[in-house]
Design an enzyme around this catalytic site. Sequence first.
Site, PDB file in Angstrom:
ATOM      1  CB  SER A 107      -0.879  -0.018   1.236  1.00 59.80           C
ATOM      2  OG  SER A 107      -1.651   1.132   1.249  1.00 59.80           O
ATOM      3  N   GLY A 108       0.570   2.170  -0.898  1.00 63.72           N
ATOM      4  CA  GLY A 108       1.345   3.415  -0.978  1.00 63.72           C
ATOM      5  C   GLY A 108       2.562   3.293  -1.877  1.00 63.72           C
ATOM      6  CB  THR A 112      -3.914   3.668  -7.356  1.00 63.71           C
ATOM      7  OG1 THR A 112      -4.168   2.641  -6.419  1.00 63.71           O
ATOM      8  CG2 THR A 112      -5.200   4.158  -7.938  1.00 63.71           C
ATOM      9  CG  ASN A 157      -1.643   5.798  -0.509  1.00 59.66           C
ATOM     10  OD1 ASN A 157      -1.744   7.011  -0.662  1.00 59.66           O
ATOM     11  ND2 ASN A 157      -1.785   4.934  -1.506  1.00 59.66           N
ATOM     12  CB  SER A 160      -4.657   3.558   1.039  1.00 60.26           C
ATOM     13  OG  SER A 160      -4.527   2.170   0.982  1.00 60.26           O
ATOM     14  CB  SER A 161      -7.014   1.228  -3.763  1.00 63.24           C
ATOM     15  OG  SER A 161      -6.086   2.022  -4.448  1.00 63.24           O
ATOM     16  N   GLY A 387      -0.241  -5.817  -2.960  1.00 64.56           N
ATOM     17  CA  GLY A 387       0.877  -6.745  -3.030  1.00 64.56           C
ATOM     18  C   GLY A 387       0.878  -7.531  -1.735  1.00 64.56           C
ATOM     19  CD  GLU A 389      -1.906  -5.287   3.419  1.00 67.10           C
ATOM     20  OE1 GLU A 389      -2.031  -4.508   2.472  1.00 67.10           O
ATOM     21  OE2 GLU A 389      -2.855  -5.612   4.141  1.00 67.10           O
TER      22      GLU A 389
HETATM   23  N1  ADP Z   1       4.770   7.832 -10.280  1.00 65.40           N
HETATM   24  C1  ADP Z   1       4.499   8.637  -9.264  1.00 65.40           C
HETATM   25  N2  ADP Z   1       4.874   9.907  -9.317  1.00 65.40           N
HETATM   26  C2  ADP Z   1       4.610  10.746  -8.293  1.00 65.40           C
HETATM   27  N3  ADP Z   1       3.984  10.393  -7.184  1.00 65.40           N
HETATM   28  C3  ADP Z   1       3.572   9.126  -7.050  1.00 65.40           C
HETATM   29  C4  ADP Z   1       3.811   8.188  -8.088  1.00 65.40           C
HETATM   30  N4  ADP Z   1       3.313   7.037  -7.696  1.00 65.40           N
HETATM   31  C5  ADP Z   1       2.773   7.228  -6.456  1.00 65.40           C
HETATM   32  N5  ADP Z   1       2.925   8.495  -6.086  1.00 65.40           N
HETATM   33  C6  ADP Z   1       2.517   9.074  -4.781  1.00 65.40           C
HETATM   34  O1  ADP Z   1       2.290   8.078  -3.872  1.00 65.40           O
HETATM   35  C7  ADP Z   1       0.965   8.082  -3.388  1.00 65.40           C
HETATM   36  C8  ADP Z   1       0.461   6.670  -3.255  1.00 65.40           C
HETATM   37  O2  ADP Z   1       0.285   6.079  -4.486  1.00 65.40           O
HETATM   38  P1  ADP Z   1      -0.860   5.043  -4.815  1.00 65.40           P
HETATM   39  O3  ADP Z   1      -0.793   4.722  -6.227  1.00 65.40           O
HETATM   40  O4  ADP Z   1      -2.160   5.492  -4.282  1.00 65.40           O
HETATM   41  O5  ADP Z   1      -0.386   3.824  -3.970  1.00 65.40           O
HETATM   42  P2  ADP Z   1      -1.046   2.394  -3.900  1.00 65.40           P
HETATM   43  O6  ADP Z   1      -2.174   2.363  -4.866  1.00 65.40           O
HETATM   44  O7  ADP Z   1       0.052   1.478  -4.253  1.00 65.40           O
HETATM   45  O8  ADP Z   1      -1.461   2.226  -2.515  1.00 65.40           O
HETATM   46  C9  ADP Z   1       0.170   8.830  -4.424  1.00 65.40           C
HETATM   47  O9  ADP Z   1      -0.901   9.489  -3.837  1.00 65.40           O
HETATM   48  C10 ADP Z   1       1.208   9.802  -4.946  1.00 65.40           C
HETATM   49  O10 ADP Z   1       1.258  10.932  -4.114  1.00 65.40           O
HETATM   50 MG    MG Z   2      -4.064   2.028  -4.628  1.00 60.44          MG
END
Ligand code: ADP
Ligand code: MG
Length: 1081
Positions: A107-108, A112, A157, A160-161, A387, A389
């Site tokens: 997560s984070g 997404t 995050n 976070s989804s 992924g 956890e």
């Molecule tokens: N490629 C990227 N460039 C800039 N910031 C990113 C990038 N990927 C993630 N982030 C930052 O990290 C935070 C978490 O990403 P997110 O995709 O929501 O994580 P996950 O879905 O894996 O939990 C996002 O809100 C963003 O601020």
């Molecule tokens: Mg997510």
Amino acid sequence: MEVKTSLLDNMIGVGDMVLLEPLSEDSFLGNLKKRFDHSEIYTYIGSVVISMNPYRSLPIYTPEKVEEYRNRNFYELSPHIYALADEAYRSLRDQDKDQCILITGESGAGKTEASKLVMSYVAAVCGKGHEVNKVKEQLLQSNPVLEAFGNAKTVRNDNSSRFGKYMDIEFDFKGDPLGGVISNYLLEKSRVVKQPRGERNFHVFYQLLSGASDDTLRKLKLDRDFSKYNYLSLDSAVVSGLDDAANFRTVRNAMQIVGFMEDEVQSVLELVAAVLKLGNIEFKPESRCNGTDESRVKDKNDLKEMCELLGMEQSVLERAFSYRTVEAKMEKVSTTLNVAQAYYARDALAKNLYSRLFSWLVTRINESIQAQTKARHKVMGVLDIYGFEIFENGDNSFEQFIINYCNEKLQQIFIELTLREEQEEYVREGIEWTNIEYFNNAIICDLIENNQNGILAMLDEECLRPGTVTDETFLDKLNTICADHQHFESRLNKNSKFLNDHSLPHNCFRIQHYAGKVLYRVEGFVDKNNDLLYRDLSQAMYKANHSLIKQLFPEGNPAKVNLKRPPTAGFQFRASVGTLMRNLQTKNPNYIRCIKPNDKKASHIFTDSLVRHQVRYLGLMENVRVRRAGYAFRQPYEPCLERYKMLCKRTWPHWKGPAREGVEVLMADLQIPAEEISYGRSKIFIRNPRTLFFLEEKRKQCLQDLATLIQKIYRGWKCRTHFLLMKKSQIVVAAWYRRYAQQKTYRNIKSATTVVQSYTRGWQARKLLRELKYQKRCEEAVTTIAAFWHGTQVRREYRKFFRANAGKKIYDFTIQRIIQKYFLGLKSSMPSMSPIDRKWPARPYGFLDGVHTELRKIFHHWRCKKYRDQFTEEKKAVYEEKLEASEIFKDKKALYPSSVSQPFKGDYLEISKNPKYQKLNSAVDEKVLLADVVNKINRANGKGTPRIFLLTKKNFVLADQKTGQVKASIPLPDVTSMSVSTQKDGFFALKLKEGSASAVKGDFLLSSEHLIEIITKLHRIGATAADREKLKVDISDEFLVQFKQDKVCVKFIQSSPKNGNSVSCKRKNNRLLEVSVPTSP
Ligand SMILES: Nc1ncnc2c1ncn2[C@@H]1O[C@H](COP(=O)(O)OP(=O)(O)O)[C@@H](O)[C@H]1O
Ligand SMILES: [Mg+2]
């Protein structure tokens, strides 16, 4: 020419972990860190993309970048998520292969974000057009809706989804998007009722409360204050960087674009509100007679409002919170619920309500975005799922177990597909298949999902088993059944080796996942798997007069009472994972492995341990090993030859034959050991990265030499061309200059020549002129000399013929002849005899000048004598008188000229003949010389009185004109002088001798028309008288006249003729008498 680049160019660390030498966890981390520190967040493992979350926006997602990666080969540019998306999209479009993009990570870690980047890239490069754009827009806008309901702020995050998501995007044969299908996995519904510290509930609650209008809130019976709701934890209700109100509008807008009806949106919001209200319902115990406690709703207001919102009967719901009906064998037994059970029921209802709403939303979105045509389409699936956890403190529960199971499956599919692909490629390329050693995790999957003795199967069994079922009984079961499994570990295992393992608590079991060991706490497994909602509650929900609620609780329909238990959560999940895996297996996988560099959501921090942990559980090392099991690197012959041809003289600069032969020659030349390389049909396979780096190193050196060579040649060429150009220019300049100089000299010479020439010609001309003049003078001189000479000769010859005086005779004769001729001419041209004729012939010769004048004089005298001779005595006297008058008056008095032509008559009155004057005539004894009428001027006033004036030789008499009576008789000797003016008047004064008798009365001032005659006669008489002097005549314009005693001055002035033509006389004063004489015109 297209610039051929490679992943290998300008590499920071290695861009592809497959090429890492030596391969170890440390070198792997070192490489990641090095790249991360240089903002290179993407690294490949073969075709897998590792993505490090930069936690800051990098300038690598611009439209220019999209263009850069568009239609480029995967290894052509530095690693990027776009390269993967492009590869996937192109093989989907061009090779008709369905694709899936599997994004995993903690997560984070950026899953997404990565899925959004992939979708936006595909949207940017795929076709355009009104319809296509609409589909794209709907697909993209489904994200905000799902994120609002399925995402929450967690400690790791802010967005976070809390659900797994798999989205199939469907394309037509051209690669234009047609629509999509979304599947959701395992929403973390427990979050609805309880959130860990520092975390929030799902975004939608906060968005609704802060973003909805007052009106909407009133309709939903909500209050804007978060603190009023039990389900909303307070400690991080507001997240910095998250604008809930704005996001609410975005979500509303997205729902509209996706195609939600207004009443549907309203229903959804009502459900959200209902969940909040539900959380506020509280219970109190009420003692019953049998000693048990029964729960009662404490404050019914929230209950009432919730029921109003959902169109329910309050009593039905209220009852459902107090009683539970259990049906067994067609028998209904109603038992009461205590307070704890009531709370459990309430929370179960809230969780179910929310998770079903979420599933409904996904279904609803699918309805909107599904492809409209039935035509065959290609699919690209994007999987954004948790992924592995692992909570270090062993806090892993049912959810983690489920998630890790999913990841285990994904790893398996990865291994399967990667190996399959590898194998397929070997077969395709005709390379002998050598067995690849790798860890196959099928055994772990089997441990979990095996239908007979898999952990999930046993959990289900335990849940369905009658009798007391607890988590512990479940663990006991595991301990017996899985005891021998290599990857299962438990303290109470039959296998005694863990008996003394203190890291393994009693209520836990541990599974050796491919990515590492995970310790699961068994607590809650059974409950969560059961996912129980009391039937009374579902039935109460079904009774609601609210279309959406009814749909969400179909099992509440009394008509369809199903005594069979609903499938357990584990079962459902296994089924959906199974479907997913089958789905994925038909597709070409593309992996994105997301890694989170630190726990602080901070950019630039690389926490070694955290990353190491992720690298482990993501199985990245495994990835690399699998990739390297066969050949580490492969490349089609053409680009390989193109890249390394400079390393061998035979292939440089051009290889004429087939590329493969070229590569073979090249490799042989470089003495690469045969076992290091294999030649496929279209590709060369390199077993060890070392070999590749050897080639790269050689190439780098060679490139430098080549660069120097190129530089050398280029510089030479540049200088040469420059020199040639200069030379050419110099010639042009010189030519022009020479021309100019020549022209100038020519002009100078020409003008000098002209000057010299003109001088020479002038000099020659002058010389010639001088000669000619001299010649002429000579000729003239000769002529003159000749003439003189001839004259002298002639005279000398003729001298003897002339007498000495012959000249004089001739001269005399000539003169005589001239004089003769003169006289004869004079005779014929004599003037008249009149003395006043002034004519006289002109003189013919100069020498006769004197004679001519003399002759004229003689002739004139002669003529005058002749004229005088003919006069009588009287006439002679008259002329004498006239002569005298002329002597007196000529040029002295203006009256004179008019008198010249008048003859002096003397007796104008004919006194002797006129009888009237008989008496007067007798009064004078002498002969009357002159008789005339004059005006006697009065002395007093100047007026004239007419008087007869008689003059004799002895006196003059003045008599009255009428009577003839003598007024005065003055003897002439008494007259001393006479005065007249110079002007034309007839005034004259006769001045008398003083003391004489005549002078008593004074002088006479008279005026007469015949003044000249009178004065002349008076003067003659005086001249002829021997006894007296001649009378003096004064001619002056001012004279004195004696009047009695006074002397009066008579003054003559000239007056203009205007005042009359007559002479006037005025007495001005005693002493002045003024006579004005008009000037003659
Ligand atoms: N490629 C990227 N460039 C800039 N910031 C990113 C990038 N990927 C993630 N982030 C930052 O990290 C935070 C978490 O990403 P997110 O995709 O929501 O994580 P996950 O879905 O894996 O939990 C996002 O809100 C963003 O601020
Ligand atoms: Mg997510």
